[in-house]
Scaffold this active site. Structure first.
Site, PDB file in Angstrom:
ATOM      1  N   TYR A   9     -19.968  -7.923   2.999  1.00 38.18           N
ATOM      2  CA  TYR A   9     -19.893  -8.309   1.585  1.00 38.18           C
ATOM      3  C   TYR A   9     -21.057  -9.203   1.205  1.00 38.18           C
ATOM      4  CZ  TYR A   9     -14.813  -7.354   1.612  1.00 38.18           C
ATOM      5  OH  TYR A   9     -13.588  -6.795   1.711  1.00 38.18           O
ATOM      6  N   LYS A  16     -31.048 -10.778  -3.798  1.00 36.33           N
ATOM      7  CA  LYS A  16     -31.706 -11.067  -2.528  1.00 36.33           C
ATOM      8  C   LYS A  16     -30.799 -10.666  -1.351  1.00 36.33           C
ATOM      9  CE  LYS A  16     -33.986 -14.898  -0.182  1.00 36.33           C
ATOM     10  NZ  LYS A  16     -32.983 -15.611   0.601  1.00 36.33           N
ATOM     11  N   LYS A  20     -31.467  -7.800   1.410  1.00 37.73           N
ATOM     12  CA  LYS A  20     -31.410  -8.228   2.823  1.00 37.73           C
ATOM     13  C   LYS A  20     -30.474  -7.305   3.616  1.00 37.73           C
ATOM     14  CE  LYS A  20     -31.616 -11.587   6.104  1.00 37.73           C
ATOM     15  NZ  LYS A  20     -32.851 -12.214   6.582  1.00 37.73           N
ATOM     16  N   ARG A  66     -16.957  -3.605  -4.862  1.00 38.62           N
ATOM     17  CA  ARG A  66     -15.587  -4.105  -4.979  1.00 38.62           C
ATOM     18  C   ARG A  66     -15.363  -4.590  -6.411  1.00 38.62           C
ATOM     19  NH1 ARG A  66     -12.622  -8.573  -1.092  1.00 38.62           N
ATOM     20  NH2 ARG A  66     -13.965 -10.080  -2.183  1.00 38.62           N
ATOM     21  N   GLU A 129      -3.438  -7.386   0.745  1.00 33.54           N
ATOM     22  CA  GLU A 129      -3.571  -8.812   1.060  1.00 33.54           C
ATOM     23  C   GLU A 129      -2.510  -9.657   0.372  1.00 33.54           C
ATOM     24  OE1 GLU A 129      -7.526  -9.984  -0.249  1.00 33.54           O
ATOM     25  OE2 GLU A 129      -7.463  -8.614  -1.935  1.00 33.54           O
ATOM     26  N   ASP A 155      -5.935 -14.180   1.657  1.00 34.71           N
ATOM     27  CA  ASP A 155      -5.054 -13.980   0.510  1.00 34.71           C
ATOM     28  C   ASP A 155      -3.614 -13.744   0.958  1.00 34.71           C
ATOM     29  OD1 ASP A 155      -6.347 -13.905  -2.262  1.00 34.71           O
ATOM     30  OD2 ASP A 155      -7.791 -12.794  -1.050  1.00 34.71           O
ATOM     31  N   ILE A 221     -19.238 -11.303   6.549  1.00 34.43           N
ATOM     32  CA  ILE A 221     -19.756 -12.012   5.380  1.00 34.43           C
ATOM     33  C   ILE A 221     -21.154 -12.572   5.582  1.00 34.43           C
ATOM     34  CG2 ILE A 221     -17.521 -12.627   4.365  1.00 34.43           C
ATOM     35  CD1 ILE A 221     -17.827 -15.376   5.842  1.00 34.43           C
ATOM     36  N   HIS A 222     -21.713 -12.363   6.785  1.00 33.98           N
ATOM     37  CA  HIS A 222     -23.027 -12.957   7.056  1.00 33.98           C
ATOM     38  C   HIS A 222     -23.783 -12.038   8.023  1.00 33.98           C
ATOM     39  CE1 HIS A 222     -26.004 -15.815   8.683  1.00 33.98           C
ATOM     40  NE2 HIS A 222     -25.856 -16.458   7.533  1.00 33.98           N
ATOM     41  N   ASP A 269      -1.189  10.542  31.558  1.00 35.47           N
ATOM     42  CA  ASP A 269      -0.427  11.612  30.917  1.00 35.47           C
ATOM     43  C   ASP A 269      -0.872  11.711  29.461  1.00 35.47           C
ATOM     44  OD1 ASP A 269       0.809   9.436  29.828  1.00 35.47           O
ATOM     45  OD2 ASP A 269       2.837   9.946  30.453  1.00 35.47           O
TER      46      ASP A 269
HETATM   47  N1  COA Z   1     -25.373 -10.420   2.902  1.00 38.08           N
HETATM   48  C1  COA Z   1     -26.708 -10.285   2.983  1.00 38.08           C
HETATM   49  N2  COA Z   1     -27.543 -11.300   3.284  1.00 38.08           N
HETATM   50  C2  COA Z   1     -26.970 -12.502   3.509  1.00 38.08           C
HETATM   51  C3  COA Z   1     -25.589 -12.701   3.439  1.00 38.08           C
HETATM   52  C4  COA Z   1     -24.772 -11.608   3.118  1.00 38.08           C
HETATM   53  N3  COA Z   1     -23.440 -11.721   3.018  1.00 38.08           N
HETATM   54  N4  COA Z   1     -25.314 -13.994   3.724  1.00 38.08           N
HETATM   55  C5  COA Z   1     -26.481 -14.584   3.969  1.00 38.08           C
HETATM   56  N5  COA Z   1     -27.490 -13.695   3.830  1.00 38.08           N
HETATM   57  C6  COA Z   1     -28.944 -13.920   4.037  1.00 38.08           C
HETATM   58  C7  COA Z   1     -29.448 -15.126   3.273  1.00 38.08           C
HETATM   59  O1  COA Z   1     -29.847 -14.741   1.968  1.00 38.08           O
HETATM   60  C8  COA Z   1     -30.610 -15.535   4.129  1.00 38.08           C
HETATM   61  O2  COA Z   1     -31.686 -14.639   3.894  1.00 38.08           O
HETATM   62  P1  COA Z   1     -33.221 -15.085   4.170  1.00 38.08           P
HETATM   63  O3  COA Z   1     -33.286 -15.536   5.585  1.00 38.08           O
HETATM   64  O4  COA Z   1     -33.991 -13.826   3.927  1.00 38.08           O
HETATM   65  O5  COA Z   1     -33.492 -16.168   3.194  1.00 38.08           O
HETATM   66  C9  COA Z   1     -30.120 -15.259   5.550  1.00 38.08           C
HETATM   67  O6  COA Z   1     -29.142 -14.227   5.403  1.00 38.08           O
HETATM   68  C10 COA Z   1     -29.486 -16.448   6.232  1.00 38.08           C
HETATM   69  O7  COA Z   1     -28.450 -16.941   5.432  1.00 38.08           O
HETATM   70  P2  COA Z   1     -27.864 -18.421   5.611  1.00 38.08           P
HETATM   71  O8  COA Z   1     -28.830 -19.396   5.036  1.00 38.08           O
HETATM   72  O9  COA Z   1     -27.449 -18.600   7.005  1.00 38.08           O
HETATM   73  O10 COA Z   1     -26.561 -18.364   4.721  1.00 38.08           O
HETATM   74  P3  COA Z   1     -26.416 -18.819   3.202  1.00 38.08           P
HETATM   75  O11 COA Z   1     -26.203 -20.296   3.190  1.00 38.08           O
HETATM   76  O12 COA Z   1     -27.524 -18.245   2.392  1.00 38.08           O
HETATM   77  O13 COA Z   1     -25.085 -18.099   2.756  1.00 38.08           O
HETATM   78  C11 COA Z   1     -22.779 -17.673   2.443  1.00 38.08           C
HETATM   79  C12 COA Z   1     -23.823 -18.416   3.285  1.00 38.08           C
HETATM   80  C13 COA Z   1     -21.407 -17.817   3.085  1.00 38.08           C
HETATM   81  C14 COA Z   1     -22.760 -18.246   1.042  1.00 38.08           C
HETATM   82  C15 COA Z   1     -23.203 -16.176   2.424  1.00 38.08           C
HETATM   83  O14 COA Z   1     -23.243 -15.729   3.747  1.00 38.08           O
HETATM   84  C16 COA Z   1     -22.359 -15.261   1.566  1.00 38.08           C
HETATM   85  O15 COA Z   1     -22.503 -15.240   0.356  1.00 38.08           O
HETATM   86  N6  COA Z   1     -21.505 -14.422   2.191  1.00 38.08           N
HETATM   87  C17 COA Z   1     -20.714 -13.418   1.477  1.00 38.08           C
HETATM   88  C18 COA Z   1     -19.614 -14.074   0.658  1.00 38.08           C
HETATM   89  C19 COA Z   1     -18.770 -13.046  -0.043  1.00 38.08           C
HETATM   90  O16 COA Z   1     -19.248 -12.035  -0.539  1.00 38.08           O
HETATM   91  N7  COA Z   1     -17.434 -13.300  -0.095  1.00 38.08           N
HETATM   92  C20 COA Z   1     -16.502 -12.401  -0.699  1.00 38.08           C
HETATM   93  C21 COA Z   1     -15.901 -11.442   0.277  1.00 38.08           C
HETATM   94  S1  COA Z   1     -14.916 -12.214   1.530  1.00 38.08           S
HETATM   95 MG    MG Z   2      -9.172 -11.247  -0.905  1.00 34.92          MG
END
Ligand code: COA
Ligand code: MG
Length: 290
Positions: A9, A16, A20, A66, A129, A155, A221-222, A269
Site C-alpha cells: 500500500y 513519489k 518508488k 483501494r 476487518e 480494524d 506498508i514499506h 497419503d
Molecule cells: N510505498 C512505496 N514507497 C515507500 C513506501 C510505500 N508504502 N513507504 C516508504 N516508501 C519510500 C519512501 O518514499 C522513501 O523513498 P526514497 O528513499 O526514494 O526517498 C523510502 O521508501 C524509505 O522510506 P522511509 O523514509 O523509511 O519511510 P517514510 O518515513 O517515508 O514512510 C510510512 C513511512 C509508514 C509513512 C510509509 O511507509 C507509508 O506511507 N506506508 C503506507 C501507509 C499506508 O498506505 N497505509 C494504509 C494501508 S494499511
Molecule cells: Mg483497515
C-alpha cells in the site's frame, strides 16, 4: 491465478511512493484512497491514482486501487475517478455484506461494458476487518468477481474491542476463519499488516506464520517488507524438491495399488499429496520452476 505474495500500500496522493513501488519487484501495488489518504486529501488521491494508471508502466505488478468503504459517501466518486483508467482490480475495505460487493461489482461491470473491456477483467479483492464481516464470510466470499480476501487485523481488533499484541492470538479466530473461507471458494488469502515496519525480520516471521495458517500473501506498508514477505511466500528449493518426490512416489504407489506408504520415515497419503501440489502451485505462481 496471479501471484499476490506481497500487496504494497501507499497513500494514493503520494506520487513519489507510487513511482518508488514500481522499482521494488513487488507483486501487487495498491494505491490507497481509504485510511492511507487523509480526509482532506481524497480528491488528490483520486487524481494521482488516475494519472498513475494512465501514465505509468507497472510492468508485471498488479495495479490495484483501494476505494473508501460503502456508506462513507466517498465510494461512488472514487470509482468514477478510477475505473476509466482500467485498474487490474478494486480493493473494497470494511466489506460486510454481499449487497456491498454486488454494488461495487455492478459499477465495475458498467465501466467494462462502456469501454468494451471483457466483463470480469477488473477483479475485486475484499478487506474483511469487522466482526460482522467475519460472520458473513460465507456470503462475501461467493462473489464470482473475487480473486482474494484480505484480513485487516487492526480494524478487526477495534471492532470487537480486542487489544492487539505481537503474537496476534486475539485475532487468531478471525484470521483462520478468513483463510478457511478463502480456501473454500478457491480465493487467495492475504494476511494482516505488520505495522512495525522498521523491523523487516518481524515481517518475515509474521509472513511465515501466516503461510502456516494457509495464507498465500500478506499486506505490506514499506519497501523493506517486500523482499522478506515475498520470499516467505515462495516455496524454498528443498520444499519444492520434496513436493516433487511426493507427487512422483504417490503416482508409483497408486499404480501399484498402495494408498498410504512411507517416504523418509513419514507416512504419505492423499492429504499430503494435496499439500505437495499446493507447494508446486505456489512455486509456479511465484515464477519458480526450480
Ligand atoms: N510505498 C512505496 N514507497 C515507500 C513506501 C510505500 N508504502 N513507504 C516508504 N516508501 C519510500 C519512501 O518514499 C522513501 O523513498 P526514497 O528513499 O526514494 O526517498 C523510502 O521508501 C524509505 O522510506 P522511509 O523514509 O523509511 O519511510 P517514510 O518515513 O517515508 O514512510 C510510512 C513511512 C509508514 C509513512 C510509509 O511507509 C507509508 O506511507 N506506508 C503506507 C501507509 C499506508 O498506505 N497505509 C494504509 C494501508 S494499511
Ligand atoms: Mg483497515
Amino acid at each position: 491465478m496471479r501471484s499476490r505474495r506481497a500487496l504494497l500500500y501507499m497513500p494514493g496522493d503520494d506520487w513519489k511512493k507510487i513511482t518508488k513501488a514500481l522499482t521494488l519487484g513487488v507483486d501487487c501495488i495498491c494505491m490507497d484512497m481509504e485510511d492511507g489518504a487523509a480526509a482532506n486529501r481524497k480528491a488528490e488521491a483520486r487524481e494521482t491514482i488516475a494519472r498513475a494508471l494512465h501514465e505509468l508502466d507497472f510492468g508485471a505488478a498488479e495495479k490495484l486501487a483501494r476505494i473508501n468503504g460503502i456508506g462513507t459517501g466517498l465510494e461512488a466518486d472514487d470509482l468514477t475517478a478510477i475505473l476509466p483508467n482500467y485498474p487490474d482490480g478494486i480493493v473494497l475495505p470494511k466489506a460486510e455484506t454481499p449487497e456491498q460487493v454486488a454494488w461495487v461489482s455492478e459499477k465495475i461491470e458498467a465501466a467494462e461494458l462502456k469501454n468494451g473491456w471483457p466483463v470480469n477483467s477488473i477483479r475485486m479483492i475484499l478487506v474483511v476487518e469487522s466482526a460482522r464481516g467475519i460472520l458473513n464470510l460465507k456470503e462475501l466470499a461467493a462473489h464470482p468477481r473475487l480473486d482474494a480476501l484480505i484480513f485487516g487485523a487492526e480494524d478487526f481488533a477495534a471492532s470487537v474491542g480486542a487489544t492487539r499484541t505481537p503474537d496476534a492470538l486475539e485475532v487468531l479466530y478471525a484470521r483462520s476463519a478468513l483463510a478457511c473461507a478463502a480456501a473454500a471458494y478457491s480465493l487467495q488469502a492475504i494476511d494482516l499488516v505488520t505495522v512495525n515496519f522498521r523491523d523487516p525480520e518481524l515481517a518475515r516471521r509474521d509472513a511465515l506464520f501466516g503461510a502456516q495458517l494457509g495464507y498465500t500473501g500478506k499486506q505490506v506498508i514499506h519497501p523493506a517488507q517486500v523482499e522478506p514477505v515475498q520470499s516467505a511466500f515462495t516455496p524454498a528449493d528443498d520444499a519444492i524438491a520434496h513436493a516433487r518426490r511426493v507427487v512422483e512416489t504417490f503416482e508409483t504407489n497408486q499404480a501399484r495399488g498402495t494408498g498410504a506408504y512411507e517416504l523418509d520415515g513419514k507416512m504419505i497419503d492423499l492429504p499430503l499429496l494435496k499439500s505437495a501440489q499446493n507447494v508446486l502451485e505456489r512455486a509456479r505462481a511465484a515464477g519458480k520452476t526450480g
